[in-house]
Design an enzyme around this catalytic site. Structure first.
Site, PDB file in Angstrom:
ATOM      1  N   SER A   1       0.929  -1.211   0.098  1.00  0.00           N
ATOM      2  CA  SER A   1      -0.045  -0.037  -0.212  1.00  0.00           C
ATOM      3  C   SER A   1       0.941   1.312  -0.113  1.00  0.00           C
ATOM      4  O   SER A   1       1.784   1.459   0.831  1.00  0.00           O
ATOM      5  CB  SER A   1      -0.937  -0.036   1.114  1.00  0.00           C
ATOM      6  OG  SER A   1      -1.611   1.155   1.383  1.00  0.00           O
TER       7      SER A   1
ATOM      8  N   THR B   1      -9.696  -2.418   2.278  1.00  0.00           N
ATOM      9  CA  THR B   1      -9.142  -2.862   1.142  1.00  0.00           C
ATOM     10  C   THR B   1      -9.007  -4.491   1.100  1.00  0.00           C
ATOM     11  O   THR B   1      -9.693  -5.153   2.028  1.00  0.00           O
ATOM     12  CB  THR B   1      -7.538  -2.479   0.672  1.00  0.00           C
ATOM     13  OG1 THR B   1      -7.319  -2.892  -0.861  1.00  0.00           O
ATOM     14  CG2 THR B   1      -6.630  -3.059   1.826  1.00  0.00           C
TER      15      THR B   1
ATOM     16  N   LYS C   1     -13.779  -5.814   1.562  1.00  0.00           N
ATOM     17  CA  LYS C   1     -14.520  -4.666   1.075  1.00  0.00           C
ATOM     18  C   LYS C   1     -15.997  -5.203   1.008  1.00  0.00           C
ATOM     19  O   LYS C   1     -16.928  -4.365   1.075  1.00  0.00           O
ATOM     20  CB  LYS C   1     -14.107  -4.159  -0.216  1.00  0.00           C
ATOM     21  CG  LYS C   1     -12.978  -3.357  -0.350  1.00  0.00           C
ATOM     22  CD  LYS C   1     -12.616  -2.712  -1.734  1.00  0.00           C
ATOM     23  CE  LYS C   1     -11.197  -2.047  -1.745  1.00  0.00           C
ATOM     24  NZ  LYS C   1     -11.010  -1.527  -3.188  1.00  0.00           N
TER      25      LYS C   1
ATOM     26  N   ASN D   1     -15.467   0.946   0.546  1.00  0.00           N
ATOM     27  CA  ASN D   1     -14.041   1.022   0.883  1.00  0.00           C
ATOM     28  C   ASN D   1     -13.468   1.994   1.886  1.00  0.00           C
ATOM     29  O   ASN D   1     -12.369   2.369   2.119  1.00  0.00           O
ATOM     30  CB  ASN D   1     -13.171   1.283  -0.405  1.00  0.00           C
ATOM     31  CG  ASN D   1     -13.302   2.722  -0.775  1.00  0.00           C
ATOM     32  OD1 ASN D   1     -14.522   3.101  -0.791  1.00  0.00           O
ATOM     33  ND2 ASN D   1     -12.348   3.098  -1.466  1.00  0.00           N
TER      34      ASN D   1
ATOM     35  N   ASP E   1     -14.128   4.526  -4.460  1.00  0.00           N
ATOM     36  CA  ASP E   1     -13.505   3.718  -5.633  1.00  0.00           C
ATOM     37  C   ASP E   1     -14.270   4.219  -6.775  1.00  0.00           C
ATOM     38  O   ASP E   1     -13.751   4.487  -7.697  1.00  0.00           O
ATOM     39  CB  ASP E   1     -13.597   2.102  -5.345  1.00  0.00           C
ATOM     40  CG  ASP E   1     -12.521   1.549  -4.444  1.00  0.00           C
ATOM     41  OD1 ASP E   1     -11.349   2.342  -4.185  1.00  0.00           O
ATOM     42  OD2 ASP E   1     -12.609   0.430  -4.031  1.00  0.00           O
TER      43      ASP E   1
ATOM     44  N   GLY F   1     -11.861  -9.855 -13.671  1.00  0.00           N
ATOM     45  CA  GLY F   1     -12.247  -9.689 -12.314  1.00  0.00           C
ATOM     46  C   GLY F   1     -13.721  -9.581 -11.948  1.00  0.00           C
ATOM     47  O   GLY F   1     -14.682  -8.733 -12.885  1.00  0.00           O
TER      48      GLY F   1
ATOM     49  N   GLY G   1     -15.101  -6.541  -5.678  1.00  0.00           N
ATOM     50  CA  GLY G   1     -15.261  -5.173  -5.188  1.00  0.00           C
ATOM     51  C   GLY G   1     -15.041  -4.181  -6.226  1.00  0.00           C
ATOM     52  O   GLY G   1     -15.742  -3.453  -6.474  1.00  0.00           O
TER      53      GLY G   1
END
Ligand code: NAP
Length: 270
Positions: free
Chosen positions: A20, A66, A70, A91, A114, A137, A140
């Site tokens: 991060s 994260t 989420k 988030n 997000d 994907g 979230g």
């Protein structure tokens, strides 16, 4: 942003958190907006540690959430913003102290910033020219992308390793999304100027050399490849796109934009 003088103590909940860049980013934002703030990494191996943690650490005013929490965070909330409810992922959480919630003498309200960061990034592209979008994907962040694209009237589908068909965002949303599998991409009727979005962790530091298995002829020169990953700065997905002559972008603008939106929520200026 109007800033008051109190100290703002916030952080990030997830696991793992070593990749991060949020603490560095928030330090920059605190300086930029003149906020006396601190941002901590709160790595948690299980989310059921959260209620105890929040009871003990009473200085925390809010947190980001994260991978992988989420969606799981929702059951710990006392209230949820309408957009986050529709997306089915949260988030950003604001903690109201001195107000009883279901887990103690604090009240948790969940938001999704997000999708605001995604909209901000998508607006940097020529949206008029985009045909359809393909999101890799189904987690979230992928749902936040879908929700943002839905709001911008861009058609999209998601690509999953394990599912094919139609799914709902969340039981409350009434919105559905269409999912294909990676092997379907070979036959998929793509449009001119396709927007591809990587919303998987493939290529995320430290596994920077891992890449999505995509048909060689999928990406074309007029396409856009937007990777939500921002660490590394140039991702394996961006390299796949650049090799085909596509326009490429990483997730840094999204990160910055969703962080500013989170600050507004914690400072109650949303
Ligand atoms: P998530 O909820 O865990 O979802 C990730 C999705 O990726 C899963 O649903 C899965 O879909 C797919 N996936 C997981 N492992 C995979 C693998 N080995 N191969 C192919 N697909 C795989 O995570 P998230 O929160 O949505 O985050 C996704 C990515 O976006 C992460 O890299 C995260 O760092 C990034 N992100 C960036 C920002 C930013 O501000 N720039 C914000 C949020 C997230 P299937 O099981 O259906 O295949």
């Amino acid at each position: 942003m109007v800033i008051d003088k109190r100290h703002l103590d916030v952080g990030l909940i997830g696991n793992p958190l070593s990749h991060s860049r949020s603490p560095v980013l928030f330090d920059i934002l605190f300086k930029q907006y003149g906020i006396d703030g601190s941002y901590r990494l709160l790595e948690m191996s299980a989310l059921n540690d959260l209620p105890d943690y929040l009871r003990i650490d009473s200085s925390l005013a809010g947190f980001n959430v994260t991978i992988p929490y989420k969606q799981d965070i929702i059951k710990y909330l006392d209230a949820i913003d309408a957009n986050a409810l529709k997306i089915g992922a949260v988030n950003t959480v604001r903690i109201t102290r001195n107000k009883n919630g279901k887990n103690g003498d604090y009240y948790l309200t969940g938001y999704n910033t997000d999708y605001l960061g995604i909209i901000d990034t998508l607006r940097s592209f020529n949206l008029e020219k985009i045909g359809n979008a393909i999101i890799f994907g189904t987690g979230g962040a992928a749902k936040a992308c879908g929700y943002a694209l839905h709001g911008l009237s861009v058609n999209y589908c998601m690509v999953s390793r394990s599912f094919r068909g139609s799914r709902s965002y969340s039981t409350e949303s009434g919105l559905k999304y269409h999912v294909i599998r990676y092997e379907d991409l070979t036959y998929y009727k793509r449009t001119e100027n396709t927007l591809f979005i990587n919303a998987t962790p493939i290529g995320l530091w430290p596994d920077v050399n891992k890449s999505l298995h995509l048909p060689d002829s999928l990406i074309l020169p007029n396409d856009i490849c937007f990777d939500l990953i921002y660490n590394p700065t140039v991702t394996s997905f961006m390299k796949q796109g650049a090799d085909k002559g596509a326009t490429v972008k990483n997730g840094l603008q999204m990160l910055e934009s969703q962080a500013v939106a989170a600050l507004r929520i914690w400072l109650e200026q949303e």
